[in-house]
Design an enzyme around this catalytic site. Structure first.
Site, PDB file in Angstrom:
ATOM      1  N   HIS A  82     -16.216   5.963  -3.233  1.00  0.00           N
ATOM      2  CA  HIS A  82     -16.059   4.630  -2.641  1.00  0.00           C
ATOM      3  C   HIS A  82     -17.234   4.339  -1.728  1.00  0.00           C
ATOM      4  O   HIS A  82     -17.641   5.180  -0.929  1.00  0.00           O
ATOM      5  CB  HIS A  82     -14.765   4.547  -1.823  1.00  0.00           C
ATOM      6  CG  HIS A  82     -14.589   3.205  -1.193  1.00  0.00           C
ATOM      7  ND1 HIS A  82     -14.084   2.126  -1.882  1.00  0.00           N
ATOM      8  CD2 HIS A  82     -14.893   2.743   0.048  1.00  0.00           C
ATOM      9  CE1 HIS A  82     -14.063   1.071  -1.091  1.00  0.00           C
ATOM     10  NE2 HIS A  82     -14.554   1.412   0.098  1.00  0.00           N
ATOM     11  N   ASP A 161      -1.293  -2.882   1.460  1.00  0.00           N
ATOM     12  CA  ASP A 161      -2.653  -3.154   1.944  1.00  0.00           C
ATOM     13  C   ASP A 161      -3.051  -4.586   1.631  1.00  0.00           C
ATOM     14  O   ASP A 161      -3.655  -5.266   2.458  1.00  0.00           O
ATOM     15  CB  ASP A 161      -3.656  -2.174   1.325  1.00  0.00           C
ATOM     16  CG  ASP A 161      -5.077  -2.593   1.660  1.00  0.00           C
ATOM     17  OD1 ASP A 161      -5.396  -2.644   2.862  1.00  0.00           O
ATOM     18  OD2 ASP A 161      -5.841  -2.935   0.746  1.00  0.00           O
ATOM     19  N   ARG A 168      -4.664  -9.600   8.309  1.00  0.00           N
ATOM     20  CA  ARG A 168      -5.710  -9.207   9.276  1.00  0.00           C
ATOM     21  C   ARG A 168      -6.882 -10.192   9.218  1.00  0.00           C
ATOM     22  O   ARG A 168      -7.492 -10.507  10.234  1.00  0.00           O
ATOM     23  CB  ARG A 168      -6.204  -7.780   8.955  1.00  0.00           C
ATOM     24  CG  ARG A 168      -5.188  -6.708   9.341  1.00  0.00           C
ATOM     25  CD  ARG A 168      -5.536  -5.377   8.701  1.00  0.00           C
ATOM     26  NE  ARG A 168      -6.878  -4.955   9.016  1.00  0.00           N
ATOM     27  CZ  ARG A 168      -7.688  -4.267   8.196  1.00  0.00           C
ATOM     28  NH1 ARG A 168      -7.250  -3.896   6.999  1.00  0.00           N
ATOM     29  NH2 ARG A 168      -8.886  -3.925   8.566  1.00  0.00           N
ATOM     30  N   SER A 183      -6.741   1.134   5.114  1.00  0.00           N
ATOM     31  CA  SER A 183      -6.808   0.156   4.027  1.00  0.00           C
ATOM     32  C   SER A 183      -7.610   0.729   2.852  1.00  0.00           C
ATOM     33  O   SER A 183      -7.150   0.731   1.696  1.00  0.00           O
ATOM     34  CB  SER A 183      -7.452  -1.124   4.576  1.00  0.00           C
ATOM     35  OG  SER A 183      -7.871  -1.962   3.549  1.00  0.00           O
ATOM     36  N   LYS A 187      -5.895   2.784  -1.096  1.00  0.00           N
ATOM     37  CA  LYS A 187      -6.200   2.473  -2.499  1.00  0.00           C
ATOM     38  C   LYS A 187      -6.754   3.720  -3.204  1.00  0.00           C
ATOM     39  O   LYS A 187      -6.491   3.958  -4.382  1.00  0.00           O
ATOM     40  CB  LYS A 187      -7.195   1.302  -2.574  1.00  0.00           C
ATOM     41  CG  LYS A 187      -6.530  -0.018  -2.165  1.00  0.00           C
ATOM     42  CD  LYS A 187      -7.500  -1.136  -1.886  1.00  0.00           C
ATOM     43  CE  LYS A 187      -8.126  -1.043  -0.536  1.00  0.00           C
ATOM     44  NZ  LYS A 187      -8.669  -2.237   0.074  1.00  0.00           N
TER      45      LYS A 187
HETATM   46  N1  URA Z   1     -12.457  -2.900   2.923  1.00  0.00           N
HETATM   47  C1  URA Z   1     -11.129  -2.666   2.742  1.00  0.00           C
HETATM   48  O1  URA Z   1     -10.694  -2.360   1.641  1.00  0.00           O
HETATM   49  N2  URA Z   1     -10.315  -2.759   3.811  1.00  0.00           N
HETATM   50  C2  URA Z   1     -10.744  -3.088   5.053  1.00  0.00           C
HETATM   51  O2  URA Z   1      -9.958  -3.145   5.975  1.00  0.00           O
HETATM   52  C3  URA Z   1     -12.121  -3.336   5.214  1.00  0.00           C
HETATM   53  C4  URA Z   1     -12.964  -3.235   4.133  1.00  0.00           C
END
Ligand code: URA
Length: 436
Positions: A82, A161, A168, A183, A187
């Protein structure tokens, strides 16, 4: 249990128990806890933070809020990568075939671009015929056959999320390390890989502008991974200028293929070698320098390129397009951006370069925008380079003159010039593992 009491507890800086966090995440996902209470909680977390234990629990319950992919039929060496996002970041297209060639199993779900540049899926879809919408069975079949598959992220991954991030976004609670880390990692946990390799970028084109904050985010994510049974490590890397020379979907795929063929820009190659070596070292418990040697070997002997080709073929992509650059279509218009005066490029506002690329059609201005796969920017010079007045510093590609001109103007405005040669910016700023 009442959400009101949990908000009060966090407001006072106290630690929430695993049961309390589970109650909050499950209740919010089901709709039993309203947005106004969850936004108060997110704000309390922004001010009071969370312990590593709380953050790891939050991540786990968010991951469990939807579908969780079971990659165990694919073995123990499944790896995912990631990046926190940047301009010209095509590392998945290079580092993941390298990882597959090193014997790791790459079963990767990727996203589309939300900001000014396309995501990995947008980039791969610029290869004619390439399918990213495989069923789970097809996905597994490609991984078994090619050792690597990259598909679109399934919609039901970590729904908690999705709901929390949207909240958010409108309540000024995005910039909290525990919330960002949970967050991202929710994933990754739900996507199922045993090994997670992270690239946390900092600088003018990154989500985290500041190096200390990037380091804190990386450490928090590595800790979350370890506490949830995933071997996780992270690189801190500089995004004060675009990565490589190409920005834009097909242009970036071209550059990734060149890199797999043994050419390509040095910075892109170096970062991909680090990411692959980091994953290999973590997965096989191998010293990093040995993993690096192995990575360089699969690049030099062409086996990483072969993995990429096998993935493209197995996902329906056109191998003629991959093997014959002269057959690739070009954008209708190409304008040159020229140096306004002689001097050194001292700085690039990388986010603005990303916007320049979006203006050509390579990114999405709104969620509904469609991407032009052929549009984008090919830089001829980057930070630290000297240019004579009128020398071409970039080529800007678009479907029409207006879009190309908008890209040229935005790009030129993003560059700061100097009469003196600037200091070299190191690309790799740190490596965080569970041990350090
Ligand atoms: N990318 C994400 O997936 N979540 C966040 O909170 C910030 C960047």
């Amino acid at each position: 249990m009442r959400m009101y009491d949990l908000i009060t507890k966090k407001k006072l800086g106290e630690e929430l128990s695993p049961r309390e966090i589970a109650f909050m995440v499950e209740g919010y996902t089901k709709g039993d806890i309203p947005d106004y209470q969850m936004s108060a909680m997110c704000m309390a977390i922004c001010f009071r933070g969370m312990t590593h234990r709380e953050t790891a629990d939050l991540t786990q319950y968010m991951a469990q809020s939807g579908a969780q992919v079971d990659l165990s039929p694919l073995g123990e060496l499944t790896v995912d990568k990631h990046s926190t996002g940047g301009v010209g970041d095509k590392t998945t297209l290079v580092a993941e075939p390298m990882a597959a060639a090193c014997g790791l199993t790459v079963a990767k779900m990727s996203g589309r671009g939300l900001g000014f540049t396309g995501g990995t899926i947008d980039k791969l879809e610029s290869i004619p015929g390439f399918r990213t919408d495989l069923s789970q069975q097809e996905f597994f079949d490609v991984v078994k056959e090619a050792g690597i598959a990259v598909v679109g992220q399934s919609a039901d991954l970590a729904p908690a999320d999705k709901k929390m991030y949207a909240l958010r976004d409108v309540t000024a609670t995005v910039d909290s390390i525990p919330l960002i880390a949970s967050s991202i990692m929710s994933k990754k946990l739900a996507a199922g890989a045993k090994v997670i390799e992270l690239d946390v970028k900092c600088g003018s084109g990154a989500f985290m502008q500041d190096r200390e904050q990037a380091e804190l985010l990386a450490k928090t994510m590595v800790e979350i991974g370890s506490r949830n049974g995933r071997n996780t490590s992270a690189w801190i890397t500089n995004m004060d200028q675009p990565l490589g020379l190409a920005i834009g979907n097909a242009l970036e795929v071209n550059e990734a293929i060149e890199t797999l063929q043994g050419g390509g820009p040095e910075d892109l190659k170096e970062l991909c070698v680090c990411l692959c070596a980091g994953a290999l070292s973590t997965a096989k418990n191998m010293p990093l320098d040995v993993a690096r040697e192995k990575t360089l070997q699969v690049l030099a002997d062409g086996s990483a390129l072969q993995k990429f080709r096998r993935m493209v073929a197995a996902q329906g992509g056109d191998l003629e397009w991959v093997d014959h650059p002269e057959k690739r279509q070009q954008a209708a218009v190409c304008l040159e951006a020229k140096a306004p005066a002689s001097g050194w490029i001292a700085h690039m506002d990388t986010a603005a370069v990303g916007i320049a690329s979006m203006l050509t059609g390579a990114g999405r201005e709104t969620k509904e925008s469609t991407i032009d796969p052929l549009a984008g920017i090919l830089l001829c010079k980057k930070t630290g380079a000297y240019a004579e007045a009128g020398e071409t510093i970039a080529k800007v590609y678009a479907a029409d003159e207006t879009k190309a001109q908008a890209g040229v103007e935005k790009l030129l405005a993003a560059i700061t010039w100097s009469d003196n040669q600037p200091e070299h910016i190191p690309l790799i700023l740190g490596h965080i593992t569970a041990e350090n």
